[in-house]
Scaffold this motif. Structure first.
Motif, PDB file in Angstrom:
ATOM      1  N   ALA A 128       0.812  -1.216   0.000  1.00 40.28           N
ATOM      2  CA  ALA A 128       0.000   0.000   0.000  1.00 40.28           C
ATOM      3  C   ALA A 128       0.848   1.269   0.000  1.00 40.28           C
ATOM      4  CB  ALA A 128      -0.935   0.001   1.208  1.00 40.28           C
ATOM      5  N   TYR A 129       2.130   1.152   0.336  1.00 32.03           N
ATOM      6  CA  TYR A 129       3.007   2.320   0.441  1.00 32.03           C
ATOM      7  C   TYR A 129       4.004   2.405  -0.701  1.00 32.03           C
ATOM      8  CZ  TYR A 129       0.944   2.219   5.039  1.00 32.03           C
ATOM      9  OH  TYR A 129       0.030   2.189   6.060  1.00 32.03           O
ATOM     10  N   LEU A 130       3.806   1.572  -1.717  1.00 31.98           N
ATOM     11  CA  LEU A 130       4.756   1.527  -2.825  1.00 31.98           C
ATOM     12  C   LEU A 130       4.853   2.866  -3.543  1.00 31.98           C
ATOM     13  CD1 LEU A 130       6.735  -0.092  -4.514  1.00 31.98           C
ATOM     14  CD2 LEU A 130       4.803  -0.900  -5.898  1.00 31.98           C
ATOM     15  N   ARG A 131       3.727   3.538  -3.777  1.00 34.80           N
ATOM     16  CA  ARG A 131       3.755   4.821  -4.482  1.00 34.80           C
ATOM     17  C   ARG A 131       4.460   5.883  -3.652  1.00 34.80           C
ATOM     18  NH1 ARG A 131      -1.852   6.417  -7.255  1.00 34.80           N
ATOM     19  NH2 ARG A 131      -0.457   8.060  -8.023  1.00 34.80           N
ATOM     20  N   LEU A 132       4.224   5.882  -2.342  1.00 32.13           N
ATOM     21  CA  LEU A 132       4.917   6.835  -1.468  1.00 32.13           C
ATOM     22  C   LEU A 132       6.412   6.538  -1.461  1.00 32.13           C
ATOM     23  CD1 LEU A 132       5.151   9.045   0.651  1.00 32.13           C
ATOM     24  CD2 LEU A 132       4.424   7.386   2.384  1.00 32.13           C
ATOM     25  N   GLU A 133       6.762   5.276  -1.373  1.00 31.09           N
ATOM     26  CA  GLU A 133       8.174   4.872  -1.393  1.00 31.09           C
ATOM     27  C   GLU A 133       8.846   5.340  -2.680  1.00 31.09           C
ATOM     28  OE1 GLU A 133      10.449   0.606  -1.781  1.00 31.09           O
ATOM     29  OE2 GLU A 133       8.757   0.724  -0.382  1.00 31.09           O
TER      30      GLU A 133
END
Length: 231
Positions: A17-22
């Motif tokens: 779920a945090y791939l785009r933020l990463e």
């Protein structure tokens, strides 16, 4: 070069779920990884049980990224429960929840330059979180470690009220801070998301979760507001 950064997922959330933020942070020049959690990794913690399994994975991730980048410190970004879990990780007091005979101590604050929390309920009246949050509050109140920069980001998006569209927010706010008629991100009220002694920015229009419709804390519009604290 900016310090490497570790994202700590929220309760029952996976790293995916945090791939785009990463990716966004990495593109901005901040080498970033997310603690590689799967949703099932949270199951041993359900019902207010110890979050030790999550802390262990966090510790392993931090050690790996310190070695990978030959760095002395990292930045931590804790979303939701990931924020107060990170505060346990910073500390030197034995973490010994109920029915756990071997205390754990991580004492990680020397290795953390900044802790940014996103929509973290630093206080709560929910039964399942009380032991853990009381442990944090009693042992590490406020922005406890002077060598760590604490930034606690809150969202001002939904005013809790007993009416359609605002009922979930009202119920969640009341469970968290004891007052439903207040502002927050739809899950965490502003009153719970801030810490005494920390830098406490408020972002309007952001929702709590990466799975929420619209803008959340990790969306580009919100990220540009708080990413400056990583510098």
């Amino acid at each position: 070069m900016p310090l490497p950064t570790v994202i700590v997922p929220g309760y029952l959330e996976s790293a995916i779920a945090y791939l785009r933020l990463e990716t966004s942070l990495t593109q901005l020049g901040f080498p970033t990884v997310t603690v590689p959690l799967r949703r099932r990794d949270w199951l041993p913690t359900v019902g207010g049980r110890p979050v030790t399994p999550i802390l262990q994975k966090l510790d392993l991730t931090v050690k790996q990224i310190l070695q990978q980048y030959q760095s002395q410190q990292v930045n931590l970004i804790g979303h939701s429960a990931g924020g107060w879990i990170s505060r346990i990780y910073l500390g030197e007091k034995p973490y010994t929840p109920r029915n756990q005979t071997h205390p754990s101590v991580w004492n990680a604050h020397p290795f953390v330059a900044s802790l940014i929390t996103l929509g973290t309920p630093h206080i709560s009246q929910e039964h399942w979180t009380r032991w853990n949050l009381d442990f944090v509050t009693n042992n590490y109140p406020g922005a406890f470690y002077q060598n760590v920069r604490y930034v606690c980001v809150a969202g001002k998006t939904i005013f809790g009220a007993r009416r359609p569209g605002s009922w979930l927010a009202y119920s969640s706010y009341k469970l968290t801070c004891g007052q439903g008629n207040t502002w927050g991100d739809g899950i965490t009220p502003i009153a719970s998301a801030h810490l005494e002694g920390a830098e406490n920015p408020i972002i309007e229009g952001v929702r709590h979760s990466p799975r929420s419709p619209g803008i959340w804390y990790g969306s580009p519009e919100a990220l540009k507001i708080w990413v400056k604290y990583l510098l």
